[in-house]
Write a protein that holds these residues in place. Structure first.
Motif, PDB file in Angstrom:
ATOM      1  N   GLY A  12      43.567  57.180  30.291  1.00 13.32           N
ATOM      2  CA  GLY A  12      43.885  58.541  30.732  1.00 13.32           C
ATOM      3  C   GLY A  12      45.316  58.735  31.168  1.00 13.32           C
ATOM      4  N   ASN A  13      45.452  59.301  32.367  1.00 12.91           N
ATOM      5  CA  ASN A  13      46.756  59.735  32.879  1.00 12.91           C
ATOM      6  C   ASN A  13      47.791  58.640  33.038  1.00 12.91           C
ATOM      7  OD1 ASN A  13      46.513  62.422  33.103  1.00 12.91           O
ATOM      8  ND2 ASN A  13      45.575  62.336  35.144  1.00 12.91           N
ATOM      9  N   GLY A  14      47.322  57.472  33.422  1.00 13.85           N
ATOM     10  CA  GLY A  14      48.239  56.344  33.553  1.00 13.85           C
ATOM     11  C   GLY A  14      49.162  56.424  34.757  1.00 13.85           C
ATOM     12  N   ALA A  82      44.077  49.755  34.064  1.00 11.11           N
ATOM     13  CA  ALA A  82      44.548  50.858  34.906  1.00 11.11           C
ATOM     14  C   ALA A  82      43.895  52.149  34.425  1.00 11.11           C
ATOM     15  CB  ALA A  82      46.077  50.945  34.842  1.00 11.11           C
ATOM     16  N   GLY A  83      42.608  52.281  34.792  1.00  6.27           N
ATOM     17  CA  GLY A  83      41.875  53.455  34.339  1.00  6.27           C
ATOM     18  C   GLY A  83      41.420  53.295  32.897  1.00  6.27           C
ATOM     19  N   ASN A 102      41.619  44.534  37.731  1.00  2.00           N
ATOM     20  CA  ASN A 102      41.216  45.947  37.670  1.00  2.00           C
ATOM     21  C   ASN A 102      41.398  46.557  39.053  1.00  2.00           C
ATOM     22  OD1 ASN A 102      40.033  48.351  36.593  1.00  2.00           O
ATOM     23  ND2 ASN A 102      38.092  47.805  37.569  1.00  2.00           N
ATOM     24  N   ILE A 103      41.606  47.875  39.066  1.00  6.06           N
ATOM     25  CA  ILE A 103      41.573  48.581  40.342  1.00  6.06           C
ATOM     26  C   ILE A 103      40.426  49.576  40.271  1.00  6.06           C
ATOM     27  CG2 ILE A 103      43.295  50.351  39.701  1.00  6.06           C
ATOM     28  CD1 ILE A 103      44.161  49.748  42.851  1.00  6.06           C
ATOM     29  N   PRO A 105      38.206  52.677  42.374  1.00  3.83           N
ATOM     30  CA  PRO A 105      38.353  53.633  43.470  1.00  3.83           C
ATOM     31  C   PRO A 105      37.189  53.630  44.456  1.00  3.83           C
ATOM     32  CG  PRO A 105      37.661  54.777  41.492  1.00  3.83           C
ATOM     33  CD  PRO A 105      37.802  53.329  41.117  1.00  3.83           C
ATOM     34  N   HIS A 166      44.313  57.474  45.223  1.00  2.00           N
ATOM     35  CA  HIS A 166      45.431  57.150  44.331  1.00  2.00           C
ATOM     36  C   HIS A 166      46.623  56.625  45.132  1.00  2.00           C
ATOM     37  CE1 HIS A 166      44.161  59.123  40.410  1.00  2.00           C
ATOM     38  NE2 HIS A 166      44.781  58.040  40.040  1.00  2.00           N
ATOM     39  N   GLU A 169      46.032  53.204  46.004  1.00  2.00           N
ATOM     40  CA  GLU A 169      46.144  52.352  44.810  1.00  2.00           C
ATOM     41  C   GLU A 169      47.604  52.026  44.496  1.00  2.00           C
ATOM     42  OE1 GLU A 169      42.090  53.741  42.474  1.00  2.00           O
ATOM     43  OE2 GLU A 169      43.990  54.571  41.801  1.00  2.00           O
TER      44      GLU A 169
HETATM   45  C1  GRF Z   1      42.103  55.142  39.243  1.00  2.00           C
HETATM   46  O1  GRF Z   1      41.522  55.885  40.258  1.00  2.00           O
HETATM   47  C2  GRF Z   1      41.512  53.771  39.204  1.00  2.00           C
HETATM   48  O2  GRF Z   1      40.967  53.341  40.401  1.00  2.00           O
HETATM   49  C3  GRF Z   1      40.391  53.908  38.208  1.00  2.00           C
HETATM   50  O3  GRF Z   1      40.859  54.825  37.263  1.00  2.00           O
HETATM   51  C4  GRF Z   1      41.801  55.696  37.865  1.00  2.00           C
HETATM   52  C5  GRF Z   1      43.009  55.720  36.976  1.00  2.00           C
HETATM   53  O4  GRF Z   1      43.928  56.695  37.382  1.00  2.00           O
HETATM   54  N1  GRF Z   1      40.043  52.621  37.648  1.00  2.00           N
HETATM   55  P1  GRF Z   1      45.330  56.817  36.671  1.00  2.00           P
HETATM   56  O5  GRF Z   1      45.078  57.027  35.192  1.00  2.00           O
HETATM   57  O6  GRF Z   1      46.090  55.563  36.919  1.00  2.00           O
HETATM   58  O7  GRF Z   1      45.962  58.024  37.292  1.00  2.00           O
END
Ligand code: GRF
Length: 210
Positions: A12-14, A82-83, A102-103, A105, A166, A169
């Protein structure tokens, strides 16, 4: 020390990827992101990568076969999720065990899976947060490394929690990656050591740790 070669997987957004890349550029992280891989060719994260002159790969029909081929080609020291919204196949998880971060939320082991912010609100939790962990075949269940708690207010909504999480993170993911690239995280059979001591539960107080 040679720079580690990292790849990022996203869907996604990254924004986490962008934040990590910023920390590479400001010298906090001694590594190179050599590729960004996505199962979604429209992922905004791929556009960010192109702007940063990082090689991108959009996985096509046989996503996991494609992923395997790309990873074989890159020979990464570290795989950063990362997402990335697809579940990694067991053969890839086994092959790279101890090298995939991995992260998530939530304050794992609580709230594995999707819609964590909504579930935290429904359960009237006082605290929420984010967790960095190693990836195993057990979804969101791999060894925990680092966690940041946030306070949940009565007025919080899914959107405000998402923003707060976020923010957490962006501070813990680069730090855990730095521990990895600096060699502070070591694998010992199926558990991990941080600076030589077994990680019994995720590290939370980072105020005294560099
Ligand atoms: C984050 O909230 C992360 O914890 C989850 O996916 C989301 C990714 O957000 N695994 P982004 O694309 O880095 O804005």
């Amino acid at each position: 020390m040679n720079k580690m070669n990292a790849v990022v997987l996203l869907s996604g957004n990254g924004s986490n990827f962008k934040n990590i890349q910023d920390r590479v550029k400001d010298g906090f992280l001694n590594m190179k992101i050599s590729a960004v891989i996505s199962d979604n060719e429209k992922a905004y994260g791929l556009q960010i990568a192109r702007k940063e002159n990082i090689k991108t790969y959009a996985l096509k029909n046989k996503i996991n076969d494609d992923l395997n081929n790309v990873l074989n080609k890159i020979n990464a020291d570290l795989i950063i999720l990362a997402g990335y919204m697809k579940i990694l196949p067991p053969d890839i998880v086994d092959k790279y065990f101890g090298k995939i971060l991995n992260i998530h939320p939530s304050l794992l082991p609580k709230y594995k899976g999707m819609n964590t912010h909504q579930r935290v609100i429904e359960d009237k939790e006082s605290f929420h947060g984010a967790t960095v962990h190693f990836v195993t075949k057990n979804l969101d269940g791999g060894p925990l490394i680092l966690q940041q708690k946030i306070k949940v207010d009565d007025k919080d909504t899914v959107e405000t929690l998402k923003e707060k999480v976020h923010h957490a993170e962006y501070s813990i993911y680069p730090l855990a990656i730095k521990w990895y690239t600096d060699g502070f995280l070591e694998q010992c059979e199926n558990y991990f050591l941080f600076k030589g001591a077994k990680i019994e539960s995720p590290i939370q107080d980072i105020s005294n740790i560099k």
